[in-house]
Write a protein that holds these residues in place. Structure first.
Motif, short mmCIF file in Angstrom:
data_model
loop_
_atom_site.label_atom_id
_atom_site.label_comp_id
_atom_site.label_asym_id
_atom_site.label_seq_id
_atom_site.Cartn_x
_atom_site.Cartn_y
_atom_site.Cartn_z
N ILE A 110 0.52 2.53 1.00
CA ILE A 110 -0.23 1.77 2.01
C ILE A 110 0.64 0.58 2.40
CG2 ILE A 110 -2.34 0.47 2.50
CD1 ILE A 110 -3.71 1.99 0.20
N ARG A 111 0.92 0.47 3.71
CA ARG A 111 1.78 -0.62 4.18
C ARG A 111 1.03 -1.47 5.19
NH1 ARG A 111 7.44 0.45 3.67
NH2 ARG A 111 7.82 2.53 2.80
N HIS A 112 1.37 -2.74 5.23
CA HIS A 112 0.86 -3.60 6.30
C HIS A 112 1.54 -3.18 7.59
CE1 HIS A 112 0.33 -7.25 8.73
NE2 HIS A 112 -0.83 -7.28 8.10
N GLY A 120 0.00 -1.38 -1.30
CA GLY A 120 -0.67 -0.57 -2.32
C GLY A 120 -0.36 0.89 -2.11
N GLN A 121 -1.22 1.73 -2.68
CA GLN A 121 -0.99 3.18 -2.56
C GLN A 121 -2.27 3.95 -2.84
OE1 GLN A 121 0.64 4.40 -6.93
NE2 GLN A 121 2.13 3.45 -5.58
N LEU A 147 -6.08 1.69 6.44
CA LEU A 147 -6.40 0.72 5.38
C LEU A 147 -5.39 -0.43 5.38
CD1 LEU A 147 -7.32 3.15 2.45
CD2 LEU A 147 -8.90 1.67 3.70
N GLY A 148 -4.12 -0.10 5.61
CA GLY A 148 -3.06 -1.12 5.59
C GLY A 148 -3.28 -2.21 6.63
N GLY A 149 -3.99 -1.87 7.68
CA GLY A 149 -4.28 -2.86 8.73
C GLY A 149 -5.30 -3.90 8.31
#
Ligand code: SME
Length: 151
Positions: A110-112, A120-121, A147-149
Motif C-alpha cells: 500500500i503506497r501513498h 503498509g501492505q 486505501l493508500g489515498g
C-alpha cells in the motif's frame, strides 16, 4: 477472486458516511477474505518506522504482529519495494510462519499515491500451494491504491 470494484465502492460509501481510516481497513480485510476460499488469512500491516505493525486481520491469530523491515516475506516486500507472490512458503529462507497450514502467500504494498511512499501492505495466506495468480494481485492492487489515498 475479489471484486475490487465492488469493495472500493463499499469503502467509498462508508467514507461518505464518515468512516475513519481504521474502520476502512477493518472492513477492507473482511471484504477481501469473504467469499474467496483460497484466502485463509487476510491482514493489513501498517509501516511504522522500520517495523510493520498488524492493524486488522481475518483468520487465525498470529504471533507476528510486528515485523521488521527486511524480515520475512512481509518485511522483504517493503525492503525491496515490490509486491511478492510466494507459491511455496517452504522454499523461502526467512519465511515467518503464522500457521503451519499456510502453503502460499501474497503481499501487495500500500503506497501513498502522491509520494509513492510505502505506508503498509495487504498480506494474504492460503492453505493451498500456489494459490495466487497475477489476476489476484491486480484486483488487490486496486484496493491497496484506494486505501493508500487515505494516509
Ligand atoms: N508469513 C509472513 C508473516 C506474516 S503471517 O503470514 C500472518 C512473513 O513471512 O513475513
Amino acid at each position: 477472486m475479489v471484486d475490487a470494484e465492488r469493495i472500493v465502492e463499499k469503502l467509498k460509501d462508508l467514507r461518505r458516511q464518515g468512516a475513519d481510516r481504521d474502520e476502512l481497513l477493518r472492513v477492507a480485510v473482511e471484504e477481501m477474505e469473504d467469499g474467496v476460499d483460497r484466502y485463509d488469512w487476510v491482514g493489513v500491516y501498517l509501516l511504522d518506522g522500520d517495523e510493520l505493525v498488524l492493524h486488522s486481520y481475518v483468520g487465525a491469530p498470529t504471533e507476528h504482529d510486528r515485523i521488521e523491515v527486511g524480515v520475512g516475506v512481509c518485511g522483504t516486500a517493503v525492503a525491496e519495494e515490490r509486491d511478492i507472490n510466494v507459491p511455496d512458503v517452504t522454499a523461502v529462507d526467512n519465511y515467518l510462519a503464522c500457521s503451519t497450514e499456510t502453503k502460499s502467500e501474497l503481499v501487495v504494498l500500500i503506497r501513498h499515491p502522491a509520494s509513492g511512499r510505502i505506508v503498509g501492505q495487504i498480506d494474504i495466506d492460503s492453505h493451498r500451494e500456489d494459490a495466487f495468480e497475477e489476476a489476484d494481485r491486480k484486483e488487490l492492487r486496486v484496493i491497496a491504491d484506494w486505501l493508500g489515498g487515505h494516509f
